[in-house]
Design a protein around this motif. Structure first.
Motif: not given
Length: 318
Positions: A108-136
């Motif tokens: 669920a975090g695959w496309r979440f992006a941040r821009i670092d201090a050097a102006g480079v776009t990073r995808y911090p959760y591609r190496e640490t995946p997050l799952r789509i949770p259930t409502l429960a």
């Protein structure tokens, strides 16, 4: 359908009222701080609608959590907003066409992006995946004293309402959950569960706001205890019809005005949520209007704004 059984939701707001002042009396010179609702659990701070986002929103002092719900192919309510899985994950297709086991393999975090201090776009959760949770899972991660607002995104409404109701029964969560949808069919879909607490239909809210703005009339004020929600600022199209055709004008409307707030409270206290508050200026303006709660993408930023709210609307507020 009118707002029903608001008293069932009141217990979950005790902490909110004490901390955020969301039920306090207001004057032009002493604004109460609107409660902060974490939109999609804080979509600007963490990957939206994830357990990590919920955890972050709570640490950042959000007063309530707003979650987006869809139904899997095998009938499980999960937290996901876009129409296609490719918007947030490495997968494709609709949630409704995918079973829970397949969803649980996506990040669920695959496309979440941040821009670092050097102006480079990073995808911090591609190496640490997050799952789509259930409502429960989400309800179990949120303390019982924190109100939860569920935005129903799937159609048809009936199967999703039934599946959500099953979860709320199993988790004994009805008294802390408020249900919203842009589609009025959910008002009817939840009619089978009288303990359900729903926002007023968006159609009714929009029509009343338009009547105040364009006709200077207050159409059918909602009953006391009603929760309503609409954007603080929204791009809209004004359509004027003629015998020979029509004319369209694009406008950016700010429909929450002092007259609108007075109209919504004409029959007694209602709760107003302003959607899309992401600047200090708008938060302060909402406070001075008497808005009860604001839907924000970044609880980490807006909680600091709330803490710094001036004691007077004359002190730098518009």
């Amino acid at each position: 359908m009118p707002f029903r059984h608001a008293a069932a939701f009141a217990a979950a707001l005790v902490i909110c009222i004490a901390v955020a002042g969301c039920g306090a009396a207001r004057s032009d010179d002493s604004p109460a701080a609107p409660m902060i609702i974490a939109h999609r659990a804080g979509a600007a701070d963490f990957p939206e609608n994830t357990l990590l986002a919920i955890e972050g929103a709570l640490k950042n002092h959000a007063d309530a959590i707003w979650l987006t719900v869809q139904l899997t192919r095998d009938g499980v309510p999960v937290l996901y907003r876009p129409a296609d899985l490719s918007a947030n994950t490495e997968g494709q297709g609709a949630v409704a066409d995918t079973d829970l086991a397949s969803l649980e393999r996506l990040n669920a975090g695959w496309r979440f992006a941040r821009i670092d201090a050097a102006g480079v776009t990073r995808y911090p959760y591609r190496e640490t995946p997050l799952r789509i949770p259930t409502l429960a899972q989400a309800l179990r991660a949120i303390p019982p004293g924190v109100p939860v607002m569920l935005d129903m995104k799937a159609l048809p409404a009936e199967p999703q309402a039934a599946a959500v109701a099953r979860v709320l029964n199993e988790e004994a969560a009805w008294t802390r959950v408020l249900i919203y949808s842009t589609d009025a069919s959910y008002q009817e879909a939840f009619a089978a569960w009288p303990q359900a607490v729903l926002f007023e239909s968006r159609d009714a809210t929009r029509a009343r706001l338009a009547a105040v703005a364009l006709e200077q009339t207050c159409e059918a004020p909602p009953p006391p205890g009603t929760w309503t929600a609409f954007e603080f600022e929204r791009k809209m199209e004004l359509v004027e019809t003629f015998t020979l055709g029509e004319a369209r004008t694009a406008v950016t409307a700010k429909l929450w005005t002092p007259d609108a707030v007075r109209c919504f409270g004409a029959r007694g206290k209602t709760r107003i949520v302003a959607i899309g508050i992401d600047t200090a200026e708008d938060y302060r303006a909402a406070a001075c209007l008497g808005i009860d709660a604001v839907l924000v993408d970044s609880p980490s930023k807006m909680s600091a704004v709330k803490a710094a709210l001036p004691s007077s609307c004359a002190a730098g507020m518009s």
